[in-house]
Design a protein around this motif. Structure first.
Motif, PDB file in Angstrom:
ATOM      1  N   ASP A 122       0.838  -1.206   0.000  1.00  0.00           N
ATOM      2  CA  ASP A 122       0.000   0.000   0.000  1.00  0.00           C
ATOM      3  C   ASP A 122       0.871   1.254   0.000  1.00  0.00           C
ATOM      4  O   ASP A 122       0.661   2.174  -0.787  1.00  0.00           O
ATOM      5  CB  ASP A 122      -0.906   0.059   1.234  1.00  0.00           C
ATOM      6  N   LEU A 125       2.981   1.673  -3.288  1.00  0.00           N
ATOM      7  CA  LEU A 125       2.151   2.162  -4.387  1.00  0.00           C
ATOM      8  C   LEU A 125       1.817   3.644  -4.211  1.00  0.00           C
ATOM      9  O   LEU A 125       1.853   4.416  -5.169  1.00  0.00           O
ATOM     10  CB  LEU A 125       0.860   1.337  -4.494  1.00  0.00           C
ATOM     11  N   PHE A 126       1.505   4.038  -2.983  1.00  0.00           N
ATOM     12  CA  PHE A 126       1.194   5.442  -2.719  1.00  0.00           C
ATOM     13  C   PHE A 126       2.383   6.337  -3.061  1.00  0.00           C
ATOM     14  O   PHE A 126       2.240   7.338  -3.755  1.00  0.00           O
ATOM     15  CB  PHE A 126       0.792   5.645  -1.257  1.00  0.00           C
ATOM     16  N   ASN A 128       4.977   5.726  -4.997  1.00  0.00           N
ATOM     17  CA  ASN A 128       5.229   5.718  -6.446  1.00  0.00           C
ATOM     18  C   ASN A 128       4.233   6.601  -7.199  1.00  0.00           C
ATOM     19  O   ASN A 128       4.609   7.372  -8.077  1.00  0.00           O
ATOM     20  CB  ASN A 128       5.182   4.298  -6.993  1.00  0.00           C
ATOM     21  N   LYS A 129       2.961   6.484  -6.841  1.00  0.00           N
ATOM     22  CA  LYS A 129       1.931   7.287  -7.513  1.00  0.00           C
ATOM     23  C   LYS A 129       2.120   8.765  -7.208  1.00  0.00           C
ATOM     24  O   LYS A 129       2.047   9.606  -8.112  1.00  0.00           O
ATOM     25  CB  LYS A 129       0.538   6.826  -7.098  1.00  0.00           C
ATOM     26  N   PHE A 130       2.369   9.099  -5.956  1.00  0.00           N
ATOM     27  CA  PHE A 130       2.582  10.491  -5.578  1.00  0.00           C
ATOM     28  C   PHE A 130       3.760  11.084  -6.346  1.00  0.00           C
ATOM     29  O   PHE A 130       3.679  12.194  -6.857  1.00  0.00           O
ATOM     30  CB  PHE A 130       2.822  10.607  -4.066  1.00  0.00           C
ATOM     31  N   CYS A 131       4.836  10.343  -6.418  1.00  0.00           N
ATOM     32  CA  CYS A 131       6.029  10.834  -7.128  1.00  0.00           C
ATOM     33  C   CYS A 131       5.774  10.999  -8.623  1.00  0.00           C
ATOM     34  O   CYS A 131       6.262  11.952  -9.233  1.00  0.00           O
ATOM     35  CB  CYS A 131       7.223   9.917  -6.878  1.00  0.00           C
ATOM     36  N   ARG A 132       4.979  10.118  -9.226  1.00  0.00           N
ATOM     37  CA  ARG A 132       4.614  10.264 -10.638  1.00  0.00           C
ATOM     38  C   ARG A 132       3.775  11.515 -10.846  1.00  0.00           C
ATOM     39  O   ARG A 132       3.977  12.273 -11.791  1.00  0.00           O
ATOM     40  CB  ARG A 132       3.864   9.039 -11.150  1.00  0.00           C
ATOM     41  N   ILE A 133       2.800  11.745  -9.979  1.00  0.00           N
ATOM     42  CA  ILE A 133       1.941  12.924 -10.082  1.00  0.00           C
ATOM     43  C   ILE A 133       2.782  14.192  -9.928  1.00  0.00           C
ATOM     44  O   ILE A 133       2.663  15.130 -10.681  1.00  0.00           O
ATOM     45  CB  ILE A 133       0.811  12.887  -9.034  1.00  0.00           C
TER      46      ILE A 133
END
Length: 137
Positions: A122, A125-126, A128-133
């Motif tokens: 969890d 993934l959070f 990784n997603k935050f860094c992509r955004i």
């Protein structure tokens, strides 16, 4: 992201819980509650630059150290009561570490002590997603 971002992970664990006294050190499946958050956070070593525990309690501090977390300070009294905001505890933690180490962190991640069912996946993934955004902003 090309450059590794400095993420400070902080687990806040006050000693004076009113609803369930000593909740952060109560055993859950054979380990203190705080141990679950520490172990999960330590698995993020490729993401977190540092993990600390912010507490006002020596027993919590000793347990946190036993499970591998750093406890660089004991939280001041004005941030150790039920009226202190979590934001002020976060701010104190970040400011203290940045001054102590003379570095600036890019991000702050609250690793809630009272959510033992949150998984490493969890959190991974959070982040990784935050860094992509953030990268695409």
């Amino acid at each position: 992201m090309n450059k590794r971002k400095k993420i400070l992970g902080v687990i806040c664990a006050r000693g004076g819980s009113k609803g369930l006294p000593e909740k952060n050190i109560k055993l859950l499946s054979g380990k203190p509650l705080i141990a679950w958050s520490i172990e999960r956070a330590l698995k993020l070593k490729d993401k977190l630059y540092k993990l600390i525990v912010s507490t006002d309690n020596n027993e919590i501090a000793n347990i946190a150290k036993k499970y591998g977390a750093e406890v660089p300070f004991l939280r001041p009294a004005d941030l150790s009561n039920s009226k202190a905001s979590k934001f002020s505890v976060w701010k104190h933690s970040l400011n203290y570490i940045e001054q102590l180490e003379n570095i600036k962190y890019d991000y702050f991640l609250d690793m809630d002590c009272t959510n033992p069912l949150l998984t490493h996946n969890d959190l991974n993934l959070f982040i990784n997603k935050f860094c992509r955004i953030e990268k695409n902003s």
